[in-house]
Scaffold this motif. Structure first.
Motif, PDB file in Angstrom:
ATOM      1  N   VAL B 139       0.971  -1.216  -0.049  1.00 21.00           N
ATOM      2  CA  VAL B 139      -0.010   0.022  -0.080  1.00 21.00           C
ATOM      3  C   VAL B 139       1.015   1.163   0.053  1.00 21.00           C
ATOM      4  O   VAL B 139       2.179   1.012   0.209  1.00 21.00           O
ATOM      5  N   THR B 201      -5.931   7.029   0.337  1.00 17.29           N
ATOM      6  CA  THR B 201      -6.188   8.095   0.917  1.00 17.29           C
ATOM      7  C   THR B 201      -5.931   7.953   2.608  1.00 17.29           C
ATOM      8  O   THR B 201      -6.477   8.539   3.296  1.00 17.29           O
ATOM      9  N   LEU B 202      -5.644   6.599   2.667  1.00 21.85           N
ATOM     10  CA  LEU B 202      -5.566   6.073   4.271  1.00 21.85           C
ATOM     11  C   LEU B 202      -7.148   6.251   4.503  1.00 21.85           C
ATOM     12  O   LEU B 202      -7.473   6.410   5.728  1.00 21.85           O
TER      13      LEU B 202
HETATM   14  S1  SF4 Z   1      -6.493   2.659   3.550  1.00 23.06           S
HETATM   15 FE1  SF4 Z   1      -8.689   2.847   2.276  1.00 23.06          FE
HETATM   16  S2  SF4 Z   1      -7.858   3.826   0.172  1.00 23.06           S
HETATM   17 FE2  SF4 Z   1      -6.180   2.912   1.461  1.00 23.06          FE
HETATM   18  S3  SF4 Z   1      -5.500   1.086   0.664  1.00 23.06           S
HETATM   19 FE3  SF4 Z   1      -6.857   0.830   2.571  1.00 23.06          FE
HETATM   20  S4  SF4 Z   1      -9.077   0.702   1.587  1.00 23.06           S
HETATM   21 FE4  SF4 Z   1      -7.708   1.763   0.035  1.00 23.06          FE
END
Ligand code: SF4
Ligand SMILES: Nc1nc2c(c(=O)[nH]1)N[C@H]1C(S)=C(S)[C@@H](COP(=O)(O)OP(=O)(O)OC[C@H]3O[C@@H](n4cnc5c(=O)[nH]c(N)nc54)[C@H](O)[C@@H]3O)O[C@H]1N2
Ligand SMILES: Nc1nc2c(c(=O)[nH]1)N[C@H]1C(S)=C(S)[C@@H](COP(=O)(O)OP(=O)(O)OC[C@H]3O[C@@H](n4cnc5c(=O)[nH]c(N)nc54)[C@H](O)[C@@H]3O)O[C@H]1N2
Ligand code: SF4
Ligand code: SF4
Ligand code: SF4
Ligand code: SF4
Ligand SMILES: [Mo]
Lengths: 878, 324, 314
Positions: B139, B201-202
């Protein structure tokens, strides 16, 4: 959830991590607490990758492996040296029962047991019965062979038997040569590590290591668990597999104790629920047998005599039945029709899935409702099943998407290739849009028998409607159609109660009322009649409110012990009694301790989270150890207490002896934990229940690359059901034309026939197309690399897909030669977003004798480089 | 009917600017959902991130799908990658979570002469590079000195009140500079659709409402743990010590300090989303020592100007009128 | 790795890549736009630089100054069009002017470009007025011109060189490893192609003063020599990148073109004579374009080569 407490888990016949990822969290927790996680599978999977050890097995050889473990355990120093094992086995199993002297084991008779009738190809199970004291009365239960041809589905009840009989001979020292333990020992004596290695491909020392791991992690202080799924069941000896596991766990003292047990990882979200309240043709709710056409079932008395046991919970079968009939027929269940018993239809033969499709193929079936099934992809010999669908007059498919079973007449490979044509298929197909789970309310019963309620999140779009709505509408039309009929055979239709209120924009039936009916209520004839009159007299617009009011007024039952056989109680499914005893307990949501969590949902029976948990205490009622305490006898309070609801009469002291003249649980002693069993003790030997053996026995799959090394004269299950129909030829044993083993399985990314995933682009992008997994060596021989097209061939057909060459698959050394195993995920079909060949076009129709399960996990095949000669969907799409 | 059920066919939501929280938690005095699901209360001003323990990942891809679903990111037209179960391959403007699969299986020993059975290692075979299949959910790292943010010429990329790195869609001009700046190949410009840069976007919108990020919530094995970075780091260090005691070559990637000799993410000041790995970073497609590109910027600009001037002066000489 | 038990097995450094999937992203830029912008911006800056210095260095050469201003304006205008085409919409450029961020080479570039554009625009305005007979002549006017040129000198130098820094301030190994050198290299290339453009113009429509062409040719030679030298030096840090050893033919051709043009251009410029000067100018301009394409292309390939990143990020 209890798996998190295990010290060792053997996962076999299941790809736990991929097919049950959410449940697998508990395995990971256990692993991180130090438990050993052993995965035995033909393929190295995501489960193997996260296990602490992995063994590669030849598909279809599991009984040999488990038998080897049983033998290893029985001969081990630890098992023979630790008194715990002997104490557990002597008290809690039928190890001490002495069998008739004329019982002969498969090891003596070359793979068959005594009682085999070659002419009729069936067993006379008389010799499998316990020996009785000379001169004692003939038992009135005993083997029930008359129903063998009509009862072919899943069930687990101990039917009427004589095990509880005080006349049965036993040897508590377990030394008698004909006692169950000694018979068991002899039975598995030939399953030596070397033989097992030759059969399974698992090196002898690995068998020993796994056996030692189980031994090391079983006993007073430690427990081991076993988890399986359809990698075990879908075999012509599936039940043998599971019963070997049961024997192993009983011997190791791992049943009914925390961190122990055998987890059957169930399939579809509420597949457990759909066996409890079955979609099976030969069962009534709560595992009561469907009424059949044998003489015994002519009358209710006869039915009860053949179905009820003397000891254990099955003793009250008549109360369960009477309450069910009351729920179904209400006031129409009268003494004249034996409380509604005479309104029950009778089954006349094997109507399980495959025989039904064979009949369909023969043109003997006019119409079919497919509500949540996709046999054009998931059905064995899917080509055959598609052809069968094409011989129907009409077919109603209720599904979320236009699945293959609804589009076969225009999109199937047969039609696309011109082998057959849309014009020549006369089936009229109705595709009706179904609401999905989020668009309706209801309950799921999961692997741990936990009934959990789900609420509706959104209204279904467009014309989509719930299945309950459809059935309600359909039934109301059927009822109207027959309202004026005076034919006796239509009587049940007119007699059936159907008093569910409907509400909401679509007139959805009230599911809460259905749960109340399942739970059960006190049935008072006069009160019911008053209501009937009130409802009858009310204006149409008030009827639904009144119907609901009546449901709210009906006194819900708290437990199944309150069910009566006199018609004063109504209950849709006796084992679910209590789920609505005090509000909808399936909807209760208190996470609790994250282990037993008694206020999260409702577990049948009686919210017991672990079945047979009396076993977690020693015969005297003390916890076996501090570390593994769970349910025990509190001498001061004079009751069973502990973490869970005791699955035992709470006030029966451990020292009590069973009363010979009593029925039900009163017949059981205070150290007889298996409340479902006639005798209260678990079976290491099955005098009945299985038609094809009293002890699990290694038979090769119907199609096997090698003959049976353990019983050379009897390679395969003598009672496997075969189908002599066109396009369903078998390869037999060691057929050189089909040298490889083929196995089918799931991927995390897709679900079964793909209806819920292959139309969803988010999931389809994760596994966009069918593929075949092969080992490097085979790839080299075929001259293929990853991405090349390969075609897998069986006598039923061909299926092509791109090759995934991987070290996760490897050949095995079996019977003196290299045996390759080929893996083919079976999710794919010709419609939808993610498409590809259906692996089931390769699989044969063949069934197991006890539960009619097909054999989709182990067959033989050949493979070549290149595309199939018959164009398939993937090609026509491109 | 299939139209009604086309669940995944939406373009990325453009211009989703920071939202006001719907709930004033203080006032309501209620528990946030995140407290129930992740055991953490979400408050502005704290540093939030993920601790991803790859030894717990089972490769189920639930996180990947949950992210797409929550953020309504369209699926991609992918082809089968017949080498692996990873058909996603890499991050993109519409893939913000990505699960990698690394097969590390020794070649098969000669079948007929099996001395030691393959795949049997007594315990923890998942930690032995001869018989393992590593899985890792990657991520955006929400780097402390985020190269994407430093590179962004418009100031579109900001640091939020949760210390996450967030792209303001209404300001992004699609220049793509962040894309080449990110040392991890995370952020990407959607050249085919709105021409703007997208990445994790967290779950800013969820955090505002007291919800744990969708990916972490969906992870069945808690391989992805969401929380306050300092607390996560503490947990992670305990975990590393535990694994090492079991003989597993575990270490933290992105914990901020030079933990290992040849794996150092300190140039980025630490990653709010860090990982527990058991093999070299490159195995997981991560750079061992990610650099901070902006360190080269000022220096480069000045050097460029000076040389340009020097060149000018040199050339200027040649421009003098012929001394004739 | 430090702290791991003896005998712990991990993969050897560099042995791995993830199925060849690039760990970083290649630029999203539309093909041709960005190298084209670099090139045109460079020409504008180079032309501005040379005429300004010429103005500073000696007597006024009105003709050269005018030509330089037009070249700068034309090239800068063209470059800006390319840049905006890459961004998609004109107002997107303005987004970059909402903030000032010295750590972002692109932001700095946007400000530099704006400042330079202002100077060039002003110069062009004055020039047009003058050519139309306005804006006067004489000492004041000369001072004004000089002032304008000086005003644009710093932003011009910046625009000519920052593009190299823009590339090296990324995670693309082939650029990042050449940091410190790409700016100077681009500055040199800008100068040479700016001069080249003026040379070409002068040969197509000869200068009134014969010394202009000769002076420009000398300047061209000097610029190309510096460019060649910088090219050579700046390539060294990136030469060890694995992607270099797998350079495809078209990229090798580009490299030959960029370096060859500069070298031959240098010889031509030294040789003198009309045709040679024309050739030198053309080669310098073409070489400048080839160089920008070469650098962006090799960067794109480097971004696509995992081993490059391993080499860079360790
Ligand atoms: S925090 Fe939200 S936007 Fe980021 S990877 Fe996880 S689900 Fe997707
Ligand atoms: N993601 C996902 N989850 C699912 C489903 C799904 O389709 N997708 N389906 C649900 C349903 S309906 C079910 S029934 C369950 C099934 O759950 P599982 O039984 O766990 O799933 P399968 O993949 O069918 O088979 C499990 C494993 O059995 C192995 N196997 C095959 N033959 C043999 C054998 O002879 N012996 C042994 N020991 N192993 C063998 C296969 O290699 C495979 O890894 O999953 C449920 N969960
Ligand atoms: N070779 C091989 N064959 C196998 C297996 C194997 O392991 N190997 N596994 C077997 C097993 S265990 C199973 S369970 C079967 C599964 O195979 P099938 O029984 O054919 O089941 P699905 O493909 O899951 O079909 C269920 C359908 O229901 C639809 N659906 C979902 N929700 C609803 C709803 O609420 N209402 C209605 N009306 N429809 C709904 C879905 O879209 C889907 O099309 O396949 C079996 N076939
Ligand atoms: S799909 Fe549903 S039932 Fe299956 S693992 Fe996921 S949550 Fe559990
Ligand atoms: S990982 Fe990349 S996209 Fe994420 S914050 Fe760091 S630099 Fe930006
Ligand atoms: S693409 Fe958008 S977010 Fe990325 S650097 Fe450019 S303006 Fe910033
Ligand atoms: S959800 Fe968790 S276990 Fe599943 S792939 Fe993502 S990180 Fe791994
Ligand atoms: Mo299933």
């Amino acid at each position: 959830m209890d798996l998190q407490n295990t010290d060792c888990i053997l996962i076999m016949g299941s790809n736990f991590a991929e097919a049950h990822p959410v449940g697998y969290r508990f395995v990971m927790r256990a692993r991180e607490r130090g438990a050993e996680v052993i995965h035995v599978d033909p393929r190295y999977t995501r489960t193997s990758a996260t296990a602490t050890s992995y063994a590669r097995i030849r598909a279809g050889s599991d009984v040999a492996f488990l038998g080897g473990l049983v033998r290893h355990v029985l001969n081990s120093e630890r098992w023979n040296g630790d008194a715990f094992f002997r104490e557990y086995v002597t008290h809690y199993t039928n190890a001490s029962t002495i069998l008739k002297a004329d019982f002969r084991d498969a090891s003596e008779l070359g793979g068959l047991f005594s009682g085999w009738n070659e002419a009729e190809r069936r067993y006379d199970r008389e010799t499998w019965q316990p020996a009785e004291r000379a001169g004692s009365r003939a038992h009135d239960g005993g083997p029930d062979e008359a129903t063998d041809d009509v009862q072919t589905s899943q069930s687990f009840g101990a039917r009427a038997g004589n095990e509880a009989s005080e006349t049965v001979l036993r040897d508590p020292t377990l030394e008698h040569p004909q006692c169950v333990l000694q018979v068991l020992k002899r039975h598995f004596e030939s399953y030596t590590p070397d033989v097992v290695e030759r059969v399974t491909g698992i090196p002898a020392e690995q068998l020993i290591a796994i056996g030692d791991a189980l031994l090391r992690n079983s006993g007073r202080e430690r427990t081991s668990a076993i988890a399986y799924a359809v990698g075990w069941t879908q075999h012509t000896n599936g039940p043998h597999l599971i019963s070997t596991a049961a024997i192993l766990q009983l011997l190791l003292g791992n049943i009914g104790r925390p961190g122990g047990g055998i987890q059957a990882l169930r399939g579809h979200a509420t597949i457990q629920g759909s066996t409890d309240i079955p979609t099976l043709y030969d069962l009534l709710p709560g595992y009561l047998r469907m009424r059949n056409d044998t003489e015994a079932h002519d009358t209710r008395r006869g039915y009860v005599a053949s179905e009820a046991a003397r000891g254990g919970l099955w003793a009250h079968a008549e109360a369960y039945l009477a309450s069910l009939l009351r729920a179904w027929f209400g006031p129409a269940a009268t003494p004249e029709n034996e409380g509604g018993f005479q309104l029950l239809p009778r089954i006349t033969g094997d109507h399980s899935h495959l025989p039904m499709f064979v009949k369909m193929h023969n043109g003997e079936v006019d119409g079919l409702f497919l509500m949540g099934q996709n046999p054009a992809v998931g059905g064995q010999n899917a080509r055959f099943q598609r052809a069968a669908l094409g011989r129907l007059k009409w077919l109603v498919v209720r599904d979320l998407f236009p699945i293959e079973s609804a589009t076969f007449w225009k999109e199937s490979p047969e039609v696309v290739s011109g082998e057959t044509s849309s014009e020549s298929i006369d089936t009229e197909v109705f595709l009706l849009p179904a609401a999905n789970v989020l668009e309706k309310e209801g309950s799921f019963t999961n692997t741990q028998r936990l009934i959990q309620w789900h609420h509706r999140a959104v209204e279904p779009p467009g014309d989509c409607r719930s299945d309950a709505w459809f059935v309600d509408q359909l039934w109301k039309r059927v009822r109207a159609h027959y309202a004026a009929s005076d034919r006796p055979r239509d009587e049940p239709i007119r007699a059936l109660t159907w008093d569910y209120p409907v509400s909401g924009p679509h007139g959805e039936p009230d599911i809460d009322c259905i749960l109340r009916e399942i739970n059960g209520f006190r049935f008072d004839d006069s009160i019911e009649r008053d209501w009937d009159a009130r409802i009858e007299g009310a204006a149409a617009r008030d009827r639904d409110a009144l119907l609901r009011e009546r449901w709210l007024a009906r006194e819900q039952l708290a437990t199944s012990t309150r069910l009566r056989d006199d018609g004063s109680t109504a209950c849709g499914c006796w084992i679910y009694c209590g789920v609505h005893g005090d509000g909808n307990r399936a909807a209760s949501r208190n996470p609790g301790d994250g282990w037993i969590s008694p206020d999260w949902g409702f577990a049948w029976p009686s919210n017991v989270r672990m079945l047979y948990n009396r076993c977690s205490a020693d015969p005297a009622g003390r916890p076996w150890s501090e570390r593994k305490r769970y349910v025990w006898w509190d001498d001061e309070a004079r009751r069973w207490v502990g973490a869970d609801q005791p699955d035992f009469p709470v006030d029966k002291p451990p020292g009590e002896t069973g009363r010979a003249d009593a029925v039900g649980l009163d017949a059981h002693a205070g150290d007889a934990p298996f409340v479902m069993k006639d005798e209260g003790r678990a079976w290491l030997f099955f005098p009945q229940g299985l038609k094809d053996a009293p002890l699990p026995t290694h038979y090769e799959p119907w199609e096997t690359p090698v003959a049976n090394a353990l019983y050379p004269k009897q390679s395969r299950n003598p009672l496997a059901g075969t189908f002599d129909v066109a396009g369903n030829a078998y390869h037999g044993v060691a057929n050189a034309r089909y040298p490889h083993v083929l196995t089918t399985y799931r991927l995390t990314e897709h679900h079964t026939g793909g209806g819920m995933t292959r139309w969803n682009t988010w999931l389809s992008e994760l596994q966009p197309e069918a593929f075949v997994e092969i080992d490097e060596r085979l790839a080299e021989e075929l001259g293929v690399t990853s991405g090349d097209w390969v075609t897998v061939m069986t006598a039923r057909g061909e299926a092509d897909a791109r090759a995934m060459v991987t070290r996760r698959l490897r050949p095995l050394w079996i019977g003196g030669r290299r045996v390759h195993q080929i893996g083919f995920p079976w999710h794919f079909g010709y419609s939808g977003v993610a498409t590809g060949s259906a692996a089931n076009d390769l699989v044969a129709l063949v069934t197991e004798p006890n539960v009619s399960i097909h054999e989709g996990k182990a067959l033989t095949c050949d493979i070549r480089r290149g595309r199939a000669t018959r164009p398939n969907a993937a090609e026509t799409r491109a | 009917m299939s139209e009604q059920r086309d669940v995944a066919a939406h373009a990325p939501r453009a211009g989703a600017a920071p939202l006001a929280s719907i709930v004033d938690w203080e006032r309501v005095g209620a528990r946030q959902e995140a407290e129930l699901t992740a055991g953490v209360r979400i408050e502005a001003g704290k540093r939030y991130g993920f601790f991803t323990d790859t030894t717990l990942c089972i490769g189920c891809k639930a996180c990947e799908v949950a992210c797409k679903q929550w953020n309504q990111l369209p699926a991609e037209e992918v082809d089968l990658v017949p080498l692996t179960y990873d058909n996603t391959r890499s991050f993109s403007a519409t893939t913000w979570r990505h699960v990698r699969f690394v097969e590390q299986l020794d070649e098969q020993p000669d079948l007929q002469a099996i001395a030691k059975p393959w795949g049997w290692h007594g315990s923890e075979q998942w930690a032995d590079p001869g018989s393992r299949w590593l899985m890792m959910s990657d991520v955006c790292k929400h780097c402390a000195t985020a190269p994407c943010m430093e590179a962004c010429p418009t100031g579109s990329i900001i640091r939020t009140e949760f210390d996450s790195v967030y792209v303001q869609q209404d300001i992004c001009n699609g220049c793509g500079y962040c894309q080449v700046a990110c040392p991890f190949g995370v952020i990407e410009v959607a050249t085919e659709t709105d021409g703007k840069a997208h990445k994790c976007t967290l779950c800013y919108d969820r955090l505002r409402d007291g919800l744990e990020p969708a990916c972490a919530k969906s992870c069945p094995t808690d391989s992805i743990r969401f929380g306050v970075v300092d607390q996560l780091l503490e947990e992670a260090r305990v975990r590393v010590a535990d694994l090492r005691a079991r003989g597993v070559t575990a270490y933290l990637y992105g914990s901020g300090g030079p933990l290992e000799d040849d794996c150092d993410t300190s140039a980025l000041g630490g990653l709010n989303c860090f990982f527990l790995l058991i093999d070299r970073p490159e195995v997981y497609n991560l750079p061992a020592v990610p650099q901070r590109p902006s360190e080269r910027t000022l220096r480069g600009l000045v050097a460029g100007m000076i040389t340009a001037l020097a060149i000018g002066v040199g050339v200027g000489f040649t421009l003098r009128r012929d001394a004739r | 790795m430090k702290g791991l038990e003896a005998g712990a097995r991990v993969s050897p450094a560099h042995a791995a890549s993830y199925m060849g999937v690039p760990p970083i992203k290649a630029p999203s830029w539309k093909p041709g736009m960005i190298p084209g912008y670099f090139w045109l911006g460079g020409i504008a800056a180079g032309a501005w630089l040379v005429v300004s210095l010429d103005d500073l260095a000696g007597e006024r050469d009105e003709e050269l100054l005018r030509a330089g201003r037009w070249v700068a304006a034309g090239a800068l205008g063209g470059g800006t069009v390319l840049l905006i085409t890459d961004l998609g919409r004109p107002e997107r450029f303005l987004n970059m002017l909402r903030v000032a961020r010295p750590r972002s080479a692109m932001n700095a570039g946007a400000w530099g470009l704006t400042a330079f554009g202002g100077a060039v625009g002003l110069a062009l305005l004055v020039q047009v007025l003058r050519d139309l007979g306005g804006a006067g002549r004489g000492a004041n006017a000369a001072a004004l011109d000089r002032g304008i040129q000086l005003l644009g000198l710093a932003p011009g130098l910046f625009v000519g060189s920052y593009t190299g820094v823009l590339l090296s301030s990324t995670s693309v190994p082939a650029w990042a490893l050449r940091s410190g050198w790409l700016g100077p290299l681009f500055a040199a290339a800008s100068t040479s192609s700016g001069i080249g453009t003026l040379l070409v113009i002068g040969e197509l429509r000869p200068w009134r003063s014969s010394s202009t062409a000769r002076r420009l040719a000398r300047a061209q030679a000097a610029a190309l020599a510096i460019e060649l030298a910088l090219s050579h030096v700046s390539e060294r840090p990136a030469a060890r990148l694995p992607s270099r050893s797998t350079e495809p033919r078209d990229e090798r051709a580009l490299r030959a073109l960029a370096h060859g043009s500069a070298a031959v251009g240098l010889l031509c410029a030294l040789r003198g004579g009309r045709d040679a000067r024309l050739a030198a100018g053309l080669l310098a301009v073409a070489g400048g374009l080839a160089l920008r394409f070469l650098v962006t292309r090799s960067g794109r390939r480097s971004a696509g080569t995992p081993e490059d990143t391993w080499e860079h990020a360790r």
